[in-house]
Design a protein around this motif. Structure first.
Motif, PDB file in Angstrom:
ATOM      1  N   GLY A 202      -3.092   3.059  -7.207  1.00 31.05           N
ATOM      2  CA  GLY A 202      -2.224   4.117  -6.701  1.00 31.05           C
ATOM      3  C   GLY A 202      -2.060   4.084  -5.202  1.00 31.05           C
ATOM      4  N   THR A 203      -2.889   3.281  -4.517  1.00 27.20           N
ATOM      5  CA  THR A 203      -2.765   3.106  -3.067  1.00 27.20           C
ATOM      6  C   THR A 203      -2.805   1.612  -2.767  1.00 27.20           C
ATOM      7  OG1 THR A 203      -5.157   3.419  -2.792  1.00 27.20           O
ATOM      8  CG2 THR A 203      -3.787   5.361  -2.555  1.00 27.20           C
ATOM      9  N   ALA A 204      -2.922   1.251  -1.507  1.00 30.63           N
ATOM     10  CA  ALA A 204      -2.788  -0.149  -1.116  1.00 30.63           C
ATOM     11  C   ALA A 204      -3.948  -0.998  -1.637  1.00 30.63           C
ATOM     12  CB  ALA A 204      -2.716  -0.259   0.407  1.00 30.63           C
ATOM     13  N   ALA A 205      -3.614  -2.195  -2.081  1.00 32.40           N
ATOM     14  CA  ALA A 205      -4.608  -3.144  -2.583  1.00 32.40           C
ATOM     15  C   ALA A 205      -5.368  -3.785  -1.433  1.00 32.40           C
ATOM     16  CB  ALA A 205      -3.916  -4.224  -3.414  1.00 32.40           C
ATOM     17  N   VAL A 206      -6.505  -4.404  -1.761  1.00 40.44           N
ATOM     18  CA  VAL A 206      -7.269  -5.157  -0.765  1.00 40.44           C
ATOM     19  C   VAL A 206      -6.574  -6.487  -0.526  1.00 40.44           C
ATOM     20  CG1 VAL A 206      -9.453  -6.285  -0.213  1.00 40.44           C
ATOM     21  CG2 VAL A 206      -9.453  -4.103  -1.415  1.00 40.44           C
ATOM     22  N   SER A 207      -6.042  -6.656   0.667  1.00 44.54           N
ATOM     23  CA  SER A 207      -5.444  -7.930   1.060  1.00 44.54           C
ATOM     24  C   SER A 207      -5.421  -7.999   2.572  1.00 44.54           C
ATOM     25  CB  SER A 207      -4.023  -8.091   0.510  1.00 44.54           C
ATOM     26  OG  SER A 207      -3.115  -7.248   1.205  1.00 44.54           O
TER      27      SER A 207
END
Length: 284
Positions: free
Chosen positions: A183-188
């Motif tokens: 639902g929020t930003a992915a780890v990248s």
């Protein structure tokens, strides 16, 4: 070693979600939390992000429970940087969310979380209206508590800079970037770079990876010169492939081990205050 090479390890030992039925090592009672913080302080953690639970493990906003927990923590780890939550995940009223700021005496918090926008967790929404954010920021100024800026995507980082430009947020700036929650930003690296570019100038930053992404995020932040957040609030397993239960101390030990492999020793609480720009603290 220069302060710039030191690694802040921010411990989040309990949160609001983990229950002992699934996360056996999560501490609940003040004495349990304090003993766990002491173990983690000995392992290299220098600051602790505290939630309060009642005896039935349910989260509570009650200031007297926060007082018990903070007092117990500093009795076991007198030098640790104390951070309290103002989460709105279970209640939205500003007086309840800011009740943790009223802790006094040796356990008085130095910092408190300030989530800079609304978002969805896998189990439901966390609503943080602009009015609530600014009210909480004002309450923190009133109690001389530094915000721990909680940022789940680049829009929240943009809003932090907006509030800094308006004087609603004032230095020192410490940003906790939390990536990997559905639902929020992915780890990248790309998402992290976008958030870092949008932060207020001069902000100290730490990265948390939710669940299975914790170690990946710890390593990314350590390699890039940032700091880390670890603990059972974010991650119940030491090994996700085997679903082996974690403890807070083992998660801290792993973050410290990664840091040392990359040439970064864990910062002491005194060094952490100097890195962030907090005032020195003497507890009796």
């Amino acid at each position: 070693m220069d302060l710039a090479d030191k690694l802040i390890v921010n411990l989040c030992p309990t949160g609001m979600i983990p229950r002992r039925a699934k996360v056996p090592a999560v501490p609940v009672e003040p004495a349990e939390i304090a003993a766990d913080v002491r173990r983690c302080r000995d392992a290299g953690a220098s600051m602790v992000h505290l939630h309060a639970r009642d005896i039935d493990e349910e989260p509570t906003w009650r200031p007297e429970r926060f007082q018990e927990i903070c007092d117990a923590v500093v009795s076991e780890a007198p030098d640790i940087v104390v951070v309290v939550t103002t989460s709105g995940r279970n209640w939205s009223e500003t007086p309840k969310r800011s009740a943790s700021l009223t802790v006094t005496g040796p356990g008085k918090p130095e910092m408190a979380s300030l989530t800079l926008g609304s978002m969805n967790f896998p189990t439901g929404p966390s609503v943080n209206s602009p009015q609530t954010i600014q009210e909480l920021a004002g309450a923190m100024r009133e109690h001389e508590v530094v915000p721990e800026l909680e940022i789940f995507d680049v829009g929240m980082a943009d809003y932090a800079s907006f509030l800094a430009d308006k004087g609603v947020l004032q230095p020192p700036f410490y940003a906790n970037i939390l990536l990997g929650s559905l639902g929020t930003a992915a780890v990248s690296a790309a998402n992290l770079a976008a958030v870092l570019a949008a932060l207020p100038q001069g902000a100290t930053w730490a990265l948390a990876g939710i669940g299975r992404y914790q170690t990946r995020a710890n390593t990314l932040a350590t390699a890039l010169g940032g700091h880390v957040r670890v603990g059972l609030e974010d991650n119940p397993y030491e090994d996700w492939s085997r679903k082996s239960p974690a403890t807070n101390a083992r998660l801290v030990e792993r973050a410290v081990r990664i840091g040392r492999e990359l040439g970064r020793e864990p910062a002491t609480p005194e060094e952490t205050r100097a890195i962030i720009g907090l005032k020195p603290v003497t507890r009796e």
